[in-house]
Design a protein around this motif. Structure first.
Motif, PDB file in Angstrom:
ATOM      1  N   ALA A   5     -15.636 -14.814  -9.880  1.00  0.00           N
ATOM      2  CA  ALA A   5     -15.275 -13.365 -10.264  1.00  0.00           C
ATOM      3  C   ALA A   5     -13.799 -13.292 -10.131  1.00  0.00           C
ATOM      4  CB  ALA A   5     -16.196 -12.400  -9.248  1.00  0.00           C
ATOM      5  N   ASP A   6     -13.460 -12.209 -10.769  1.00  0.00           N
ATOM      6  CA  ASP A   6     -11.973 -11.711 -10.555  1.00  0.00           C
ATOM      7  C   ASP A   6     -11.960 -10.146 -10.550  1.00  0.00           C
ATOM      8  OD1 ASP A   6     -12.467 -11.101 -13.378  1.00  0.00           O
ATOM      9  OD2 ASP A   6     -11.002 -12.556 -14.046  1.00  0.00           O
ATOM     10  N   SER A   7     -10.671  -9.740 -10.502  1.00  0.00           N
ATOM     11  CA  SER A   7     -10.194  -8.165 -10.311  1.00  0.00           C
ATOM     12  C   SER A   7      -8.940  -8.084 -10.348  1.00  0.00           C
ATOM     13  CB  SER A   7     -11.386  -7.579  -9.047  1.00  0.00           C
ATOM     14  OG  SER A   7     -10.280  -7.810  -7.664  1.00  0.00           O
ATOM     15  N   TRP A   8      -8.578  -6.625 -10.489  1.00  0.00           N
ATOM     16  CA  TRP A   8      -7.314  -6.240 -10.144  1.00  0.00           C
ATOM     17  C   TRP A   8      -7.585  -5.184  -9.012  1.00  0.00           C
ATOM     18  CZ3 TRP A   8      -2.505  -7.560 -12.347  1.00  0.00           C
ATOM     19  CH2 TRP A   8      -2.579  -8.472 -13.220  1.00  0.00           C
ATOM     20  N   GLY A   9      -6.547  -4.975  -8.189  1.00  0.00           N
ATOM     21  CA  GLY A   9      -6.320  -4.005  -7.169  1.00  0.00           C
ATOM     22  C   GLY A   9      -4.850  -3.566  -7.083  1.00  0.00           C
ATOM     23  N   PHE A  10      -4.838  -2.493  -6.279  1.00  0.00           N
ATOM     24  CA  PHE A  10      -3.320  -1.571  -6.458  1.00  0.00           C
ATOM     25  C   PHE A  10      -2.815  -1.346  -4.947  1.00  0.00           C
ATOM     26  CE2 PHE A  10      -5.105  -1.407 -10.674  1.00  0.00           C
ATOM     27  CZ  PHE A  10      -4.260  -2.078 -11.416  1.00  0.00           C
ATOM     28  N   GLY A  11      -1.795  -1.573  -4.886  1.00  0.00           N
ATOM     29  CA  GLY A  11      -1.156  -1.020  -3.541  1.00  0.00           C
ATOM     30  C   GLY A  11       0.515  -0.786  -3.584  1.00  0.00           C
ATOM     31  N   TYR A  12       0.902  -0.747  -2.163  1.00  0.00           N
ATOM     32  CA  TYR A  12       2.476  -0.419  -2.475  1.00  0.00           C
ATOM     33  C   TYR A  12       3.164  -0.956  -1.180  1.00  0.00           C
ATOM     34  CZ  TYR A  12       1.177   3.006   1.197  1.00  0.00           C
ATOM     35  OH  TYR A  12       0.526   3.397   2.548  1.00  0.00           O
ATOM     36  N   ASN A  13       4.470  -1.067  -1.201  1.00  0.00           N
ATOM     37  CA  ASN A  13       5.090  -1.557  -0.044  1.00  0.00           C
ATOM     38  C   ASN A  13       6.462  -0.432   0.213  1.00  0.00           C
ATOM     39  OD1 ASN A  13       6.431  -2.861  -2.416  1.00  0.00           O
ATOM     40  ND2 ASN A  13       7.260  -4.048  -0.913  1.00  0.00           N
TER      41      ASN A  13
END
Length: 442
Positions: free
Chosen positions: A205-213
């Motif tokens: 399986a694969d995916s995209w996720g999002f965040g910040y720094n």
């Protein structure tokens, strides 16, 4: 040439990003310069571009525009000796034990990184980082005696992280960025009845996720600086295919209604990577010597349970997703390092670090993540070939310390009452990291 270089870097990261040995599956290898001093002073030393990842406020330390490309080769040795007892229902023969040895090491892998920093004006700096912040790799033989507890695992990530930094005044700078993170996961597990045969389940399986720094830099004078930075959690729901193979034959042979039908089905796994808080400092103590240090906290306690879903198990009455109960705790990483300017062209460095494992006890140490506390011993060097080009090299030896035992239990709803218990110990856990990096000032 810039777009071509960027395209090649993205392609390389997509193909090569993979797992190494780290606390949980968090990787620190975003800088070969940092590797040479056990990542002490990460984001604050100002001698490469990796502040884009570690602390974006540190980008103000970079003069002009620059490119950086590096890769770290990582390998792990994880020899295991023990036994696995499957407690079958009495109708199927009762408890059966297999004993032996195997090694959970996967093939050696490359952990690459790419950074670009561009100065917009005297105060504002932009940066782009392509990194591999998380990775995992373990592999046993398909027929190893602990196959009920996992055969192989692979988690590969690519984090695309544009950032901005702003120098508020001579002492204070701030920075922030966003992350688009791609994850690719493969998990394989087996089942075995000595009288009738084998069966396997595998998720791809694969995916995209999002965040910040975000980060802040404080410079009381030209010879010292300290920084604090934060990277957010990223939630991944990796979707793909769940494959069952051999369960129909095994069920028919035993007369048990296993409920799992061979074939390929939609599947997914839900994973949330931890947020981290990093404190780093750097101090020039003489024209030749500089000292540095780092302290990092990772919120691995949120990785309580890994949920693996596949239609054959989710839809059959009485079954549900496969739950890997980790009950992990927060982990810490502390390092100290030193740099010595041997000449105008050559700089030597070294460092030591101690990293704690998120695994709470032997019962929650999984064969696919044979994690323990570890000591880092690091050496490195940088050579300035010309005004524009420099070459960095680094090496780290990792040694596991503390408990290396496993007493891991998994249960299966079909046949009812089936329990598998893996016990034993890793003779040693060790790893080698070897990195090479190029920096080019535009």
């Amino acid at each position: 040439m810039r777009p071509v270089f960027l395209f090649v870097s993205v392609l390389s990261l997509s193909l090569l990003s993979a797992g190494a040995w780290a606390a949980g599956f968090q990787l620190s290898e975003q800088s070969v310069v940092g590797l040479g001093r056990a990542h002490a002073g990460a984001g604050m030393a100002g001698d490469d571009l990796s502040s884009v990842f570690y602390n974006p406020a540190g980008m103000v330390l970079v003069e002009g525009d620059a490119l950086q490309f590096g890769a770290t080769y990582a390998e792990l040795d994880a020899p295991f000796t023990g036994q696995n007892t499957t407690y079958w229902p009495d109708a199927l023969g009762g408890p059966q034990t297999q004993a032996g040895s195997d090694n959970g090491r996967g093939p050696g892998e490359l952990v690459p990184s790419f950074f670009y920093v561009h100065r917009l004006d005297e105060r504002l700096v932009a940066g782009l980082g392509l990194t591999v912040p998380f990775g995992l790799g373990a592999r046993y033989g398909n027929n190893w005696f602990g196959r009920d507890h996992g055969i192989s695992s692979s988690i590969k990530t690519l984090d695309i992280n544009p950032s901005l930094a702003y120098r508020v005044n001579e002492r204070w700078s701030v920075g922030a960025g966003v992350s688009a993170q791609y994850a690719d996961a493969k998990l394989r597990q087996g089942g075995f009845d000595p009288a009738h045969g084998e069966a396997y389940g595998q998720l791809k399986a694969d995916s995209w996720g999002f965040g910040y720094n975000a980060g802040v830099l404080y410079q009381p004078d030209a010879a010292s600086r300290v920084g604090l930075s934060f990277r957010s959690k990223v939630r991944h729901k990796a979707e793909g295919d769940y494959t069952n193979d051999g369960f129909a034959e095994l069920g028919a042979a035993t007369g048990a209604n296993l409920g799992w039908i061979d074939g390929v089905y939609p599947g997914h796994a839900v994973v949330t990577t931890p947020e981290t808080l990093l404190l780093s400092g750097w101090q020039r103590v003489s024209p030749q010597w500089a000292l540095s240090g780092s302290l990092r906290w990772s919120n691995w306690s949120r990785f309580d349970t890994l949920s693996v879903h596949g239609s054959p198990t989710d839809l059959v009455e009485g079954n549900g997703p496969t739950l890997i109960r980790n009950h992990w705790r927060d982990s810490w990483f502390a390092s100290l390092g030193a740099d010595y300017a041997y000449s105008d062209r050559l700089t030597l460095r070294g460092g030591v670090a101690y990293e704690t494992t998120p695994v709470p006890d032997d019962a929650h140490r999984n064969a696919l993540i044979p994690d323990t506390d570890r000591v880092w011993l690091s050496l490195g060097a940088s050579y300035r070939v010309s005004r524009a080009l420099s070459v960095d090299a680094g090496y780290t030896y990792l040694r596991g310390v503390g408990s290396r035992s496993i007493d891991h239990v998994v249960t299966s709803p079909k046949p009812a009452g089936t329990v598998s218990r893996l016990t034993g110990e890793y003779g040693r856990l060790s790893g080698h990291l070897l990195g090479l990096q190029l920096q080019y000032r535009l």
